[in-house]
Design a protein around this motif. Structure first.
Motif, PDB file in Angstrom:
ATOM      1  N   ILE A 131      37.396   9.708 -40.838  1.00  0.00           N
ATOM      2  CA  ILE A 131      36.017  10.082 -41.138  1.00  0.00           C
ATOM      3  C   ILE A 131      35.046   9.301 -40.265  1.00  0.00           C
ATOM      4  N   GLY A 132      35.259   7.989 -40.131  1.00  0.00           N
ATOM      5  CA  GLY A 132      34.353   7.180 -39.327  1.00  0.00           C
ATOM      6  C   GLY A 132      34.271   7.651 -37.889  1.00  0.00           C
ATOM      7  N   GLY A 155      23.033  12.280 -29.374  1.00  0.00           N
ATOM      8  CA  GLY A 155      22.299  11.493 -28.393  1.00  0.00           C
ATOM      9  C   GLY A 155      22.052  10.052 -28.760  1.00  0.00           C
ATOM     10  N   HIS A 156      22.723   9.556 -29.811  1.00  0.00           N
ATOM     11  CA  HIS A 156      22.521   8.176 -30.245  1.00  0.00           C
ATOM     12  C   HIS A 156      23.474   7.221 -29.532  1.00  0.00           C
ATOM     13  N   GLU A 157      23.122   5.955 -29.543  1.00  0.00           N
ATOM     14  CA  GLU A 157      23.994   4.899 -29.051  1.00  0.00           C
ATOM     15  C   GLU A 157      24.852   4.407 -30.216  1.00  0.00           C
ATOM     16  N   VAL A 158      26.143   4.279 -29.996  1.00  0.00           N
ATOM     17  CA  VAL A 158      27.068   3.940 -31.081  1.00  0.00           C
ATOM     18  C   VAL A 158      27.936   2.757 -30.682  1.00  0.00           C
ATOM     19  N   VAL A 159      28.027   1.800 -31.589  1.00  0.00           N
ATOM     20  CA  VAL A 159      28.971   0.699 -31.475  1.00  0.00           C
ATOM     21  C   VAL A 159      29.912   0.778 -32.673  1.00  0.00           C
ATOM     22  N   VAL A 160      31.197   0.731 -32.432  1.00  0.00           N
ATOM     23  CA  VAL A 160      32.210   0.805 -33.481  1.00  0.00           C
ATOM     24  C   VAL A 160      32.831  -0.574 -33.652  1.00  0.00           C
ATOM     25  N   ILE A 161      32.925  -1.023 -34.902  1.00  0.00           N
ATOM     26  CA  ILE A 161      33.704  -2.222 -35.206  1.00  0.00           C
ATOM     27  C   ILE A 161      34.886  -1.809 -36.069  1.00  0.00           C
ATOM     28  N   ASP A 162      36.089  -2.097 -35.598  1.00  0.00           N
ATOM     29  CA  ASP A 162      37.319  -1.701 -36.283  1.00  0.00           C
ATOM     30  C   ASP A 162      38.441  -2.564 -35.724  1.00  0.00           C
ATOM     31  N   VAL A 183      23.350   1.095 -40.071  1.00  0.00           N
ATOM     32  CA  VAL A 183      24.800   0.920 -40.175  1.00  0.00           C
ATOM     33  C   VAL A 183      25.377   2.052 -41.003  1.00  0.00           C
ATOM     34  N   LEU A 184      26.504   2.582 -40.561  1.00  0.00           N
ATOM     35  CA  LEU A 184      27.309   3.516 -41.353  1.00  0.00           C
ATOM     36  C   LEU A 184      28.621   2.800 -41.641  1.00  0.00           C
ATOM     37  N   HIS A 185      28.905   2.604 -42.921  1.00  0.00           N
ATOM     38  CA  HIS A 185      29.971   1.681 -43.330  1.00  0.00           C
ATOM     39  C   HIS A 185      31.168   2.424 -43.912  1.00  0.00           C
ATOM     40  N   PHE A 186      32.257   2.478 -43.106  1.00  0.00           N
ATOM     41  CA  PHE A 186      33.501   3.132 -43.515  1.00  0.00           C
ATOM     42  C   PHE A 186      34.658   2.153 -43.652  1.00  0.00           C
ATOM     43  N   THR A 215      24.799  -9.970 -43.502  1.00  0.00           N
ATOM     44  CA  THR A 215      24.515  -9.928 -42.072  1.00  0.00           C
ATOM     45  C   THR A 215      23.363  -8.979 -41.766  1.00  0.00           C
ATOM     46  N   MET A 216      23.321  -7.838 -42.457  1.00  0.00           N
ATOM     47  CA  MET A 216      22.208  -6.915 -42.276  1.00  0.00           C
ATOM     48  C   MET A 216      20.889  -7.562 -42.684  1.00  0.00           C
ATOM     49  N   ARG A 217      20.912  -8.297 -43.773  1.00  0.00           N
ATOM     50  CA  ARG A 217      19.694  -8.969 -44.252  1.00  0.00           C
ATOM     51  C   ARG A 217      19.201  -9.989 -43.228  1.00  0.00           C
ATOM     52  N   LYS A 218      20.119 -10.781 -42.712  1.00  0.00           N
ATOM     53  CA  LYS A 218      19.738 -11.833 -41.769  1.00  0.00           C
ATOM     54  C   LYS A 218      19.264 -11.265 -40.432  1.00  0.00           C
ATOM     55  N   SER A 219      19.839 -10.123 -40.026  1.00  0.00           N
ATOM     56  CA  SER A 219      19.479  -9.541 -38.730  1.00  0.00           C
ATOM     57  C   SER A 219      18.301  -8.581 -38.818  1.00  0.00           C
ATOM     58  N   GLY A 220      17.873  -8.257 -40.042  1.00  0.00           N
ATOM     59  CA  GLY A 220      16.732  -7.362 -40.212  1.00  0.00           C
ATOM     60  C   GLY A 220      17.056  -5.891 -40.076  1.00  0.00           C
ATOM     61  N   VAL A 221      18.345  -5.542 -40.129  1.00  0.00           N
ATOM     62  CA  VAL A 221      18.745  -4.126 -40.085  1.00  0.00           C
ATOM     63  C   VAL A 221      18.670  -3.582 -41.505  1.00  0.00           C
ATOM     64  N   ARG A 222      17.837  -2.584 -41.738  1.00  0.00           N
ATOM     65  CA  ARG A 222      17.476  -2.202 -43.099  1.00  0.00           C
ATOM     66  C   ARG A 222      17.841  -0.774 -43.465  1.00  0.00           C
ATOM     67  N   LYS A 223      18.839  -0.191 -42.812  1.00  0.00           N
ATOM     68  CA  LYS A 223      19.244   1.176 -43.134  1.00  0.00           C
ATOM     69  C   LYS A 223      20.765   1.230 -43.205  1.00  0.00           C
ATOM     70  N   LEU A 224      21.295   1.768 -44.327  1.00  0.00           N
ATOM     71  CA  LEU A 224      22.749   1.784 -44.542  1.00  0.00           C
ATOM     72  C   LEU A 224      23.178   3.071 -45.229  1.00  0.00           C
ATOM     73  N   VAL A 225      24.242   3.674 -44.705  1.00  0.00           N
ATOM     74  CA  VAL A 225      24.920   4.784 -45.377  1.00  0.00           C
ATOM     75  C   VAL A 225      26.355   4.334 -45.619  1.00  0.00           C
ATOM     76  N   PHE A 226      26.767   4.390 -46.894  1.00  0.00           N
ATOM     77  CA  PHE A 226      28.062   3.841 -47.300  1.00  0.00           C
ATOM     78  C   PHE A 226      29.030   4.941 -47.696  1.00  0.00           C
ATOM     79  N   SER A 227      30.269   4.758 -47.275  1.00  0.00           N
ATOM     80  CA  SER A 227      31.368   5.662 -47.609  1.00  0.00           C
ATOM     81  C   SER A 227      31.928   5.278 -48.976  1.00  0.00           C
ATOM     82  N   SER A 228      31.468   5.954 -50.014  1.00  0.00           N
ATOM     83  CA  SER A 228      31.944   5.691 -51.363  1.00  0.00           C
ATOM     84  C   SER A 228      33.016   6.719 -51.733  1.00  0.00           C
TER      85      SER A 228
END
Length: 330
Positions: free
Chosen positions: A19-20, A31-38, A73-76, A106-119
């Motif tokens: 899915i991720g 057209g977005h820039e994407v970084v994957v952490i896995d 962040v999109l969190h899978f 980490t999001m709080r400390k870096s100021g990134v304030r948008k999240l979609v979570f895979s529940s």
């Protein structure tokens, strides 16, 4: 007036998974820039879309990647096998719950304030009625579902306390496969495989002798469990819509399913019909905790996000999964 770049940049945790990777691909196509952490311990880096940067780390190490240059962040990232969670719950609490808490900090400390979570729809357990709405009581029956619910609750608290804009998407059974604009297929690739449609396809391909169906005495039309299946491409599209609709200080929950239930026996029949292969079935005892019927109400996602599944026929879901399977065997 401060400079604002035009490119929108997203971090996709677990972006090498089924899915991720599909969501990461659609973000790239938009057209977005994407970084994957896995860490690719259970996923394959070959599914990461071309042009996306892959960082091979656990989500627990997200502080090495996430900074204020990201828009969301999109969190899978996390473990998904419910059966494994019963045997090794500690793995799930660490990977799913602790990993999410590290991400939120980490999001709080870096100021990134948008999240979609895979529940997961697993948080509802054995529902009292169907279709299941977001207001239904939650009653997890295994560690996997408990960790997903705990993450939902942690995210909700973060939104209230620290202004996070967030959505949790509770999936029902994800199926199908996605072929991107370059012709690359992405489908289910679990080892070992635990999901019904891919297992049935392995039977069709001769890699398994028979398909085991757990229980044939449920209070359903044919006695087998009924489940709601959603195409991975429709699911991925909901994530992109959720990114555009989240509001600061709010945590919204959305069920995602086709709204149609198919029994396990119907899945076996569909695979036989679409592949043109015989699918021998053996019925075994029920699995503890398996509800008779799980079907989603996705009305909230449709009304609030403008989401509409377009690949919700069983023929397309099984057909795309079979096309992906044949591609992997070529």
């Amino acid at each position: 007036m401060g400079y604002r770049r035009n490119t929108v940049k997203y971090l996709v945790t677990g972006g090498a998974g089924f899915i991720g990777a599909t969501v990461a691909t659609m973000l790239m196509e938009a057209g977005h820039e994407v970084v994957v952490i896995d860490d690719c311990s259970r996923n394959s880096q070959r599914f990461v879309p071309a042009g996306a940067k892959l960082v091979r780390k656990r989500v627990h190490e997200v502080a090495d990647v996430l900074d204020s240059s990201f828009d969301g962040v999109l969190h899978f990232a996390g473990l998904i096998a419910a059966g494994e969670s019963v045997e090794f719950p500690e793995r799930f609490w660490d990977n799913n719950a602790v990993g999410t808490l590290v991400l939120l900090e980490t999001m709080r400390k870096s100021g990134v304030r948008k999240l979609v979570f895979s529940s997961s729809a697993g948080v509802y357990g054995n529902p009292e009625s169907v279709p299941i709405t977001e207001d239904a009581a939650t009653n997890p029956v295994n560690a996997y579902s408990y960790t997903k619910l705990s993450c939902d609750m942690a995210i909700a608290s973060e939104a209230v306390a620290h202004g996070l804009a967030a959505a949790s998407l509770r999936y029902f059974n994800v199926a199908g496969a996605y072929r991107d604009k370059q012709g690359t297929w992405r489908g289910e690739n679990h080892e070992p495989e635990t999901h019904l449609i891919p297992i049935a396809l392995e039977v069709a391909a001769g890699k398994r002798d028979k398909l085991a169906i757990f229980g044939d005495d449920y209070p359903t039309p044919d006695g087998t469990c009924v489940r709601d299946y959603i195409h991975v491409a429709d699911l991925a599209q909901a994530h992109l819509l959720a990114l555009d609709h989240v509001e600061a200080g709010e945590h919204r929950v959305y069920n995602l399913g086709s709204g149609t239930g198919y029994s396990n026996a119907q899945i076996a029949q569909a695979v036989a019909r679409i592949t043109g292969r015989e699918i021998p079935v053996v019925y075994t005892d029920r699995r503890p905790g398996d509800p008779a019927e799980l079907v989603a109400s996705s009305q909230r996602a449709k009304s609030e996000l403008g989401w509409k599944p377009t690949r919700d026929s069983l023929e397309q879901m099984v057909g795309d999964a079979w096309a992906y399977y044949q591609h992997t065997q070529a």
